[in-house]
Design an enzyme around this catalytic site. Structure first.
Site, PDB file in Angstrom:
ATOM      1  N   GLY A  56     -50.408  70.229 -61.057  1.00 52.51           N
ATOM      2  CA  GLY A  56     -49.202  70.980 -60.757  1.00 52.51           C
ATOM      3  C   GLY A  56     -47.992  70.284 -61.344  1.00 52.51           C
ATOM      4  N   GLN A  63     -39.247  68.220 -62.127  1.00 51.96           N
ATOM      5  CA  GLN A  63     -39.955  67.036 -62.625  1.00 51.96           C
ATOM      6  C   GLN A  63     -39.753  66.842 -64.135  1.00 51.96           C
ATOM      7  OE1 GLN A  63     -43.787  68.175 -60.422  1.00 51.96           O
ATOM      8  NE2 GLN A  63     -43.916  65.945 -60.622  1.00 51.96           N
ATOM      9  N   CYS A  75     -48.976  62.204 -57.634  1.00 54.46           N
ATOM     10  CA  CYS A  75     -47.875  62.958 -58.205  1.00 54.46           C
ATOM     11  C   CYS A  75     -47.528  62.395 -59.575  1.00 54.46           C
ATOM     12  CB  CYS A  75     -46.662  62.870 -57.273  1.00 54.46           C
ATOM     13  SG  CYS A  75     -45.231  63.789 -57.841  1.00 54.46           S
ATOM     14  N   LEU A  76     -47.302  63.288 -60.533  1.00 53.19           N
ATOM     15  CA  LEU A  76     -46.932  62.835 -61.871  1.00 53.19           C
ATOM     16  C   LEU A  76     -45.595  62.092 -61.859  1.00 53.19           C
ATOM     17  CD1 LEU A  76     -48.013  65.949 -63.972  1.00 53.19           C
ATOM     18  CD2 LEU A  76     -49.230  63.776 -63.687  1.00 53.19           C
ATOM     19  N   HIS A  99     -47.000  70.959 -52.111  1.00 52.56           N
ATOM     20  CA  HIS A  99     -46.550  69.769 -52.828  1.00 52.56           C
ATOM     21  C   HIS A  99     -45.493  70.146 -53.875  1.00 52.56           C
ATOM     22  CE1 HIS A  99     -47.331  65.757 -54.839  1.00 52.56           C
ATOM     23  NE2 HIS A  99     -46.741  66.431 -55.815  1.00 52.56           N
ATOM     24  N   GLU A 100     -45.793  71.151 -54.687  1.00 52.08           N
ATOM     25  CA  GLU A 100     -44.873  71.542 -55.757  1.00 52.08           C
ATOM     26  C   GLU A 100     -43.606  72.189 -55.211  1.00 52.08           C
ATOM     27  OE1 GLU A 100     -45.314  70.261 -58.586  1.00 52.08           O
ATOM     28  OE2 GLU A 100     -47.388  69.682 -58.219  1.00 52.08           O
ATOM     29  N   HIS A 131     -41.073  69.697 -54.215  1.00 54.84           N
ATOM     30  CA  HIS A 131     -40.254  69.238 -55.340  1.00 54.84           C
ATOM     31  C   HIS A 131     -39.029  70.129 -55.521  1.00 54.84           C
ATOM     32  CE1 HIS A 131     -42.464  65.944 -57.110  1.00 54.84           C
ATOM     33  NE2 HIS A 131     -43.591  66.642 -57.140  1.00 54.84           N
TER      34      HIS A 131
END
Length: 169
Positions: free
Chosen positions: A43, A48, A93-94, A135-136, A139
């Site tokens: 994701g 991000q 997480c990226l 999660h996304e 963000h």
């Protein structure tokens, strides 16, 4: 386009709704997908990559875990309609590379959103897909998964992260 990493303050911004479903949005979605795949993510939210718009993509893959444009979900202006149950799962997480920890989320969610063409979608998600949506979307609201850790785990993370950043210098 690069992935913004913690503790960059950009990640704390609340993303603004998308108003135009045009070629610029389509290019952003395509670029985000390329970056997510390159970094082996499931994701990625617009913030991000320093784009504070309510845009995210999710690709948890097929039954074998293979990702492709066929398994990609493009999500614009998401809104949760229902949520229930709980699930604990290990998240990464990226924007917080190489750190993983267990987080509790809703096990099932129903989400209303728009696709790249502005067509309304409603999706029921469970398990990993439910976790990815939450999660996304966090963000987009200026939050990272590490904020959901309990106090002791959060303090441990912050100590380890500061040490890691010092070692990079």
């Amino acid at each position: 386009m690069e992935i913004i990493t913690y503790p960059n303050k950009i990640l704390k911004q609340v993303s603004k709704p998308v108003e135009r479903f045009d070629d610029e949005l389509h290019k952003l979605l395509d670029d985000m997908y390329d970056i997510m795949i390159k970094h082996q993510g499931v994701g990625l939210a617009g913030i991000q990559v320093a784009i504070p718009r309510r845009v995210l993509i999710i690709d948890i893959g097929n039954e074998e875990g293979n990702q492709s444009k066929d398994t990609l979900i493009e999500v614009i202006n998401p809104e949760f309609l229902e949520w229930n149950g709980t699930i604990k799962d290990t998240e990464g997480c990226l924007s917080v590379p190489d750190y993983f920890d267990e987080v509790e989320r809703f096990a099932n969610v129903k989400v209303k959103f728009f696709d790249r063409y502005g067509k309304e979608q409603i999706m029921d998600a469970e398990g990993l897909l439910s976790v990815a949506f939450q999660h996304e979307t966090d963000h987009l609201d200026g939050h990272l998964f590490v904020e959901r850790l309990d106090y002791i785990k959060r303090k441990k993370f912050e100590k380890e992260w500061k040490k890691k950043l010092r070692q990079k210098k």
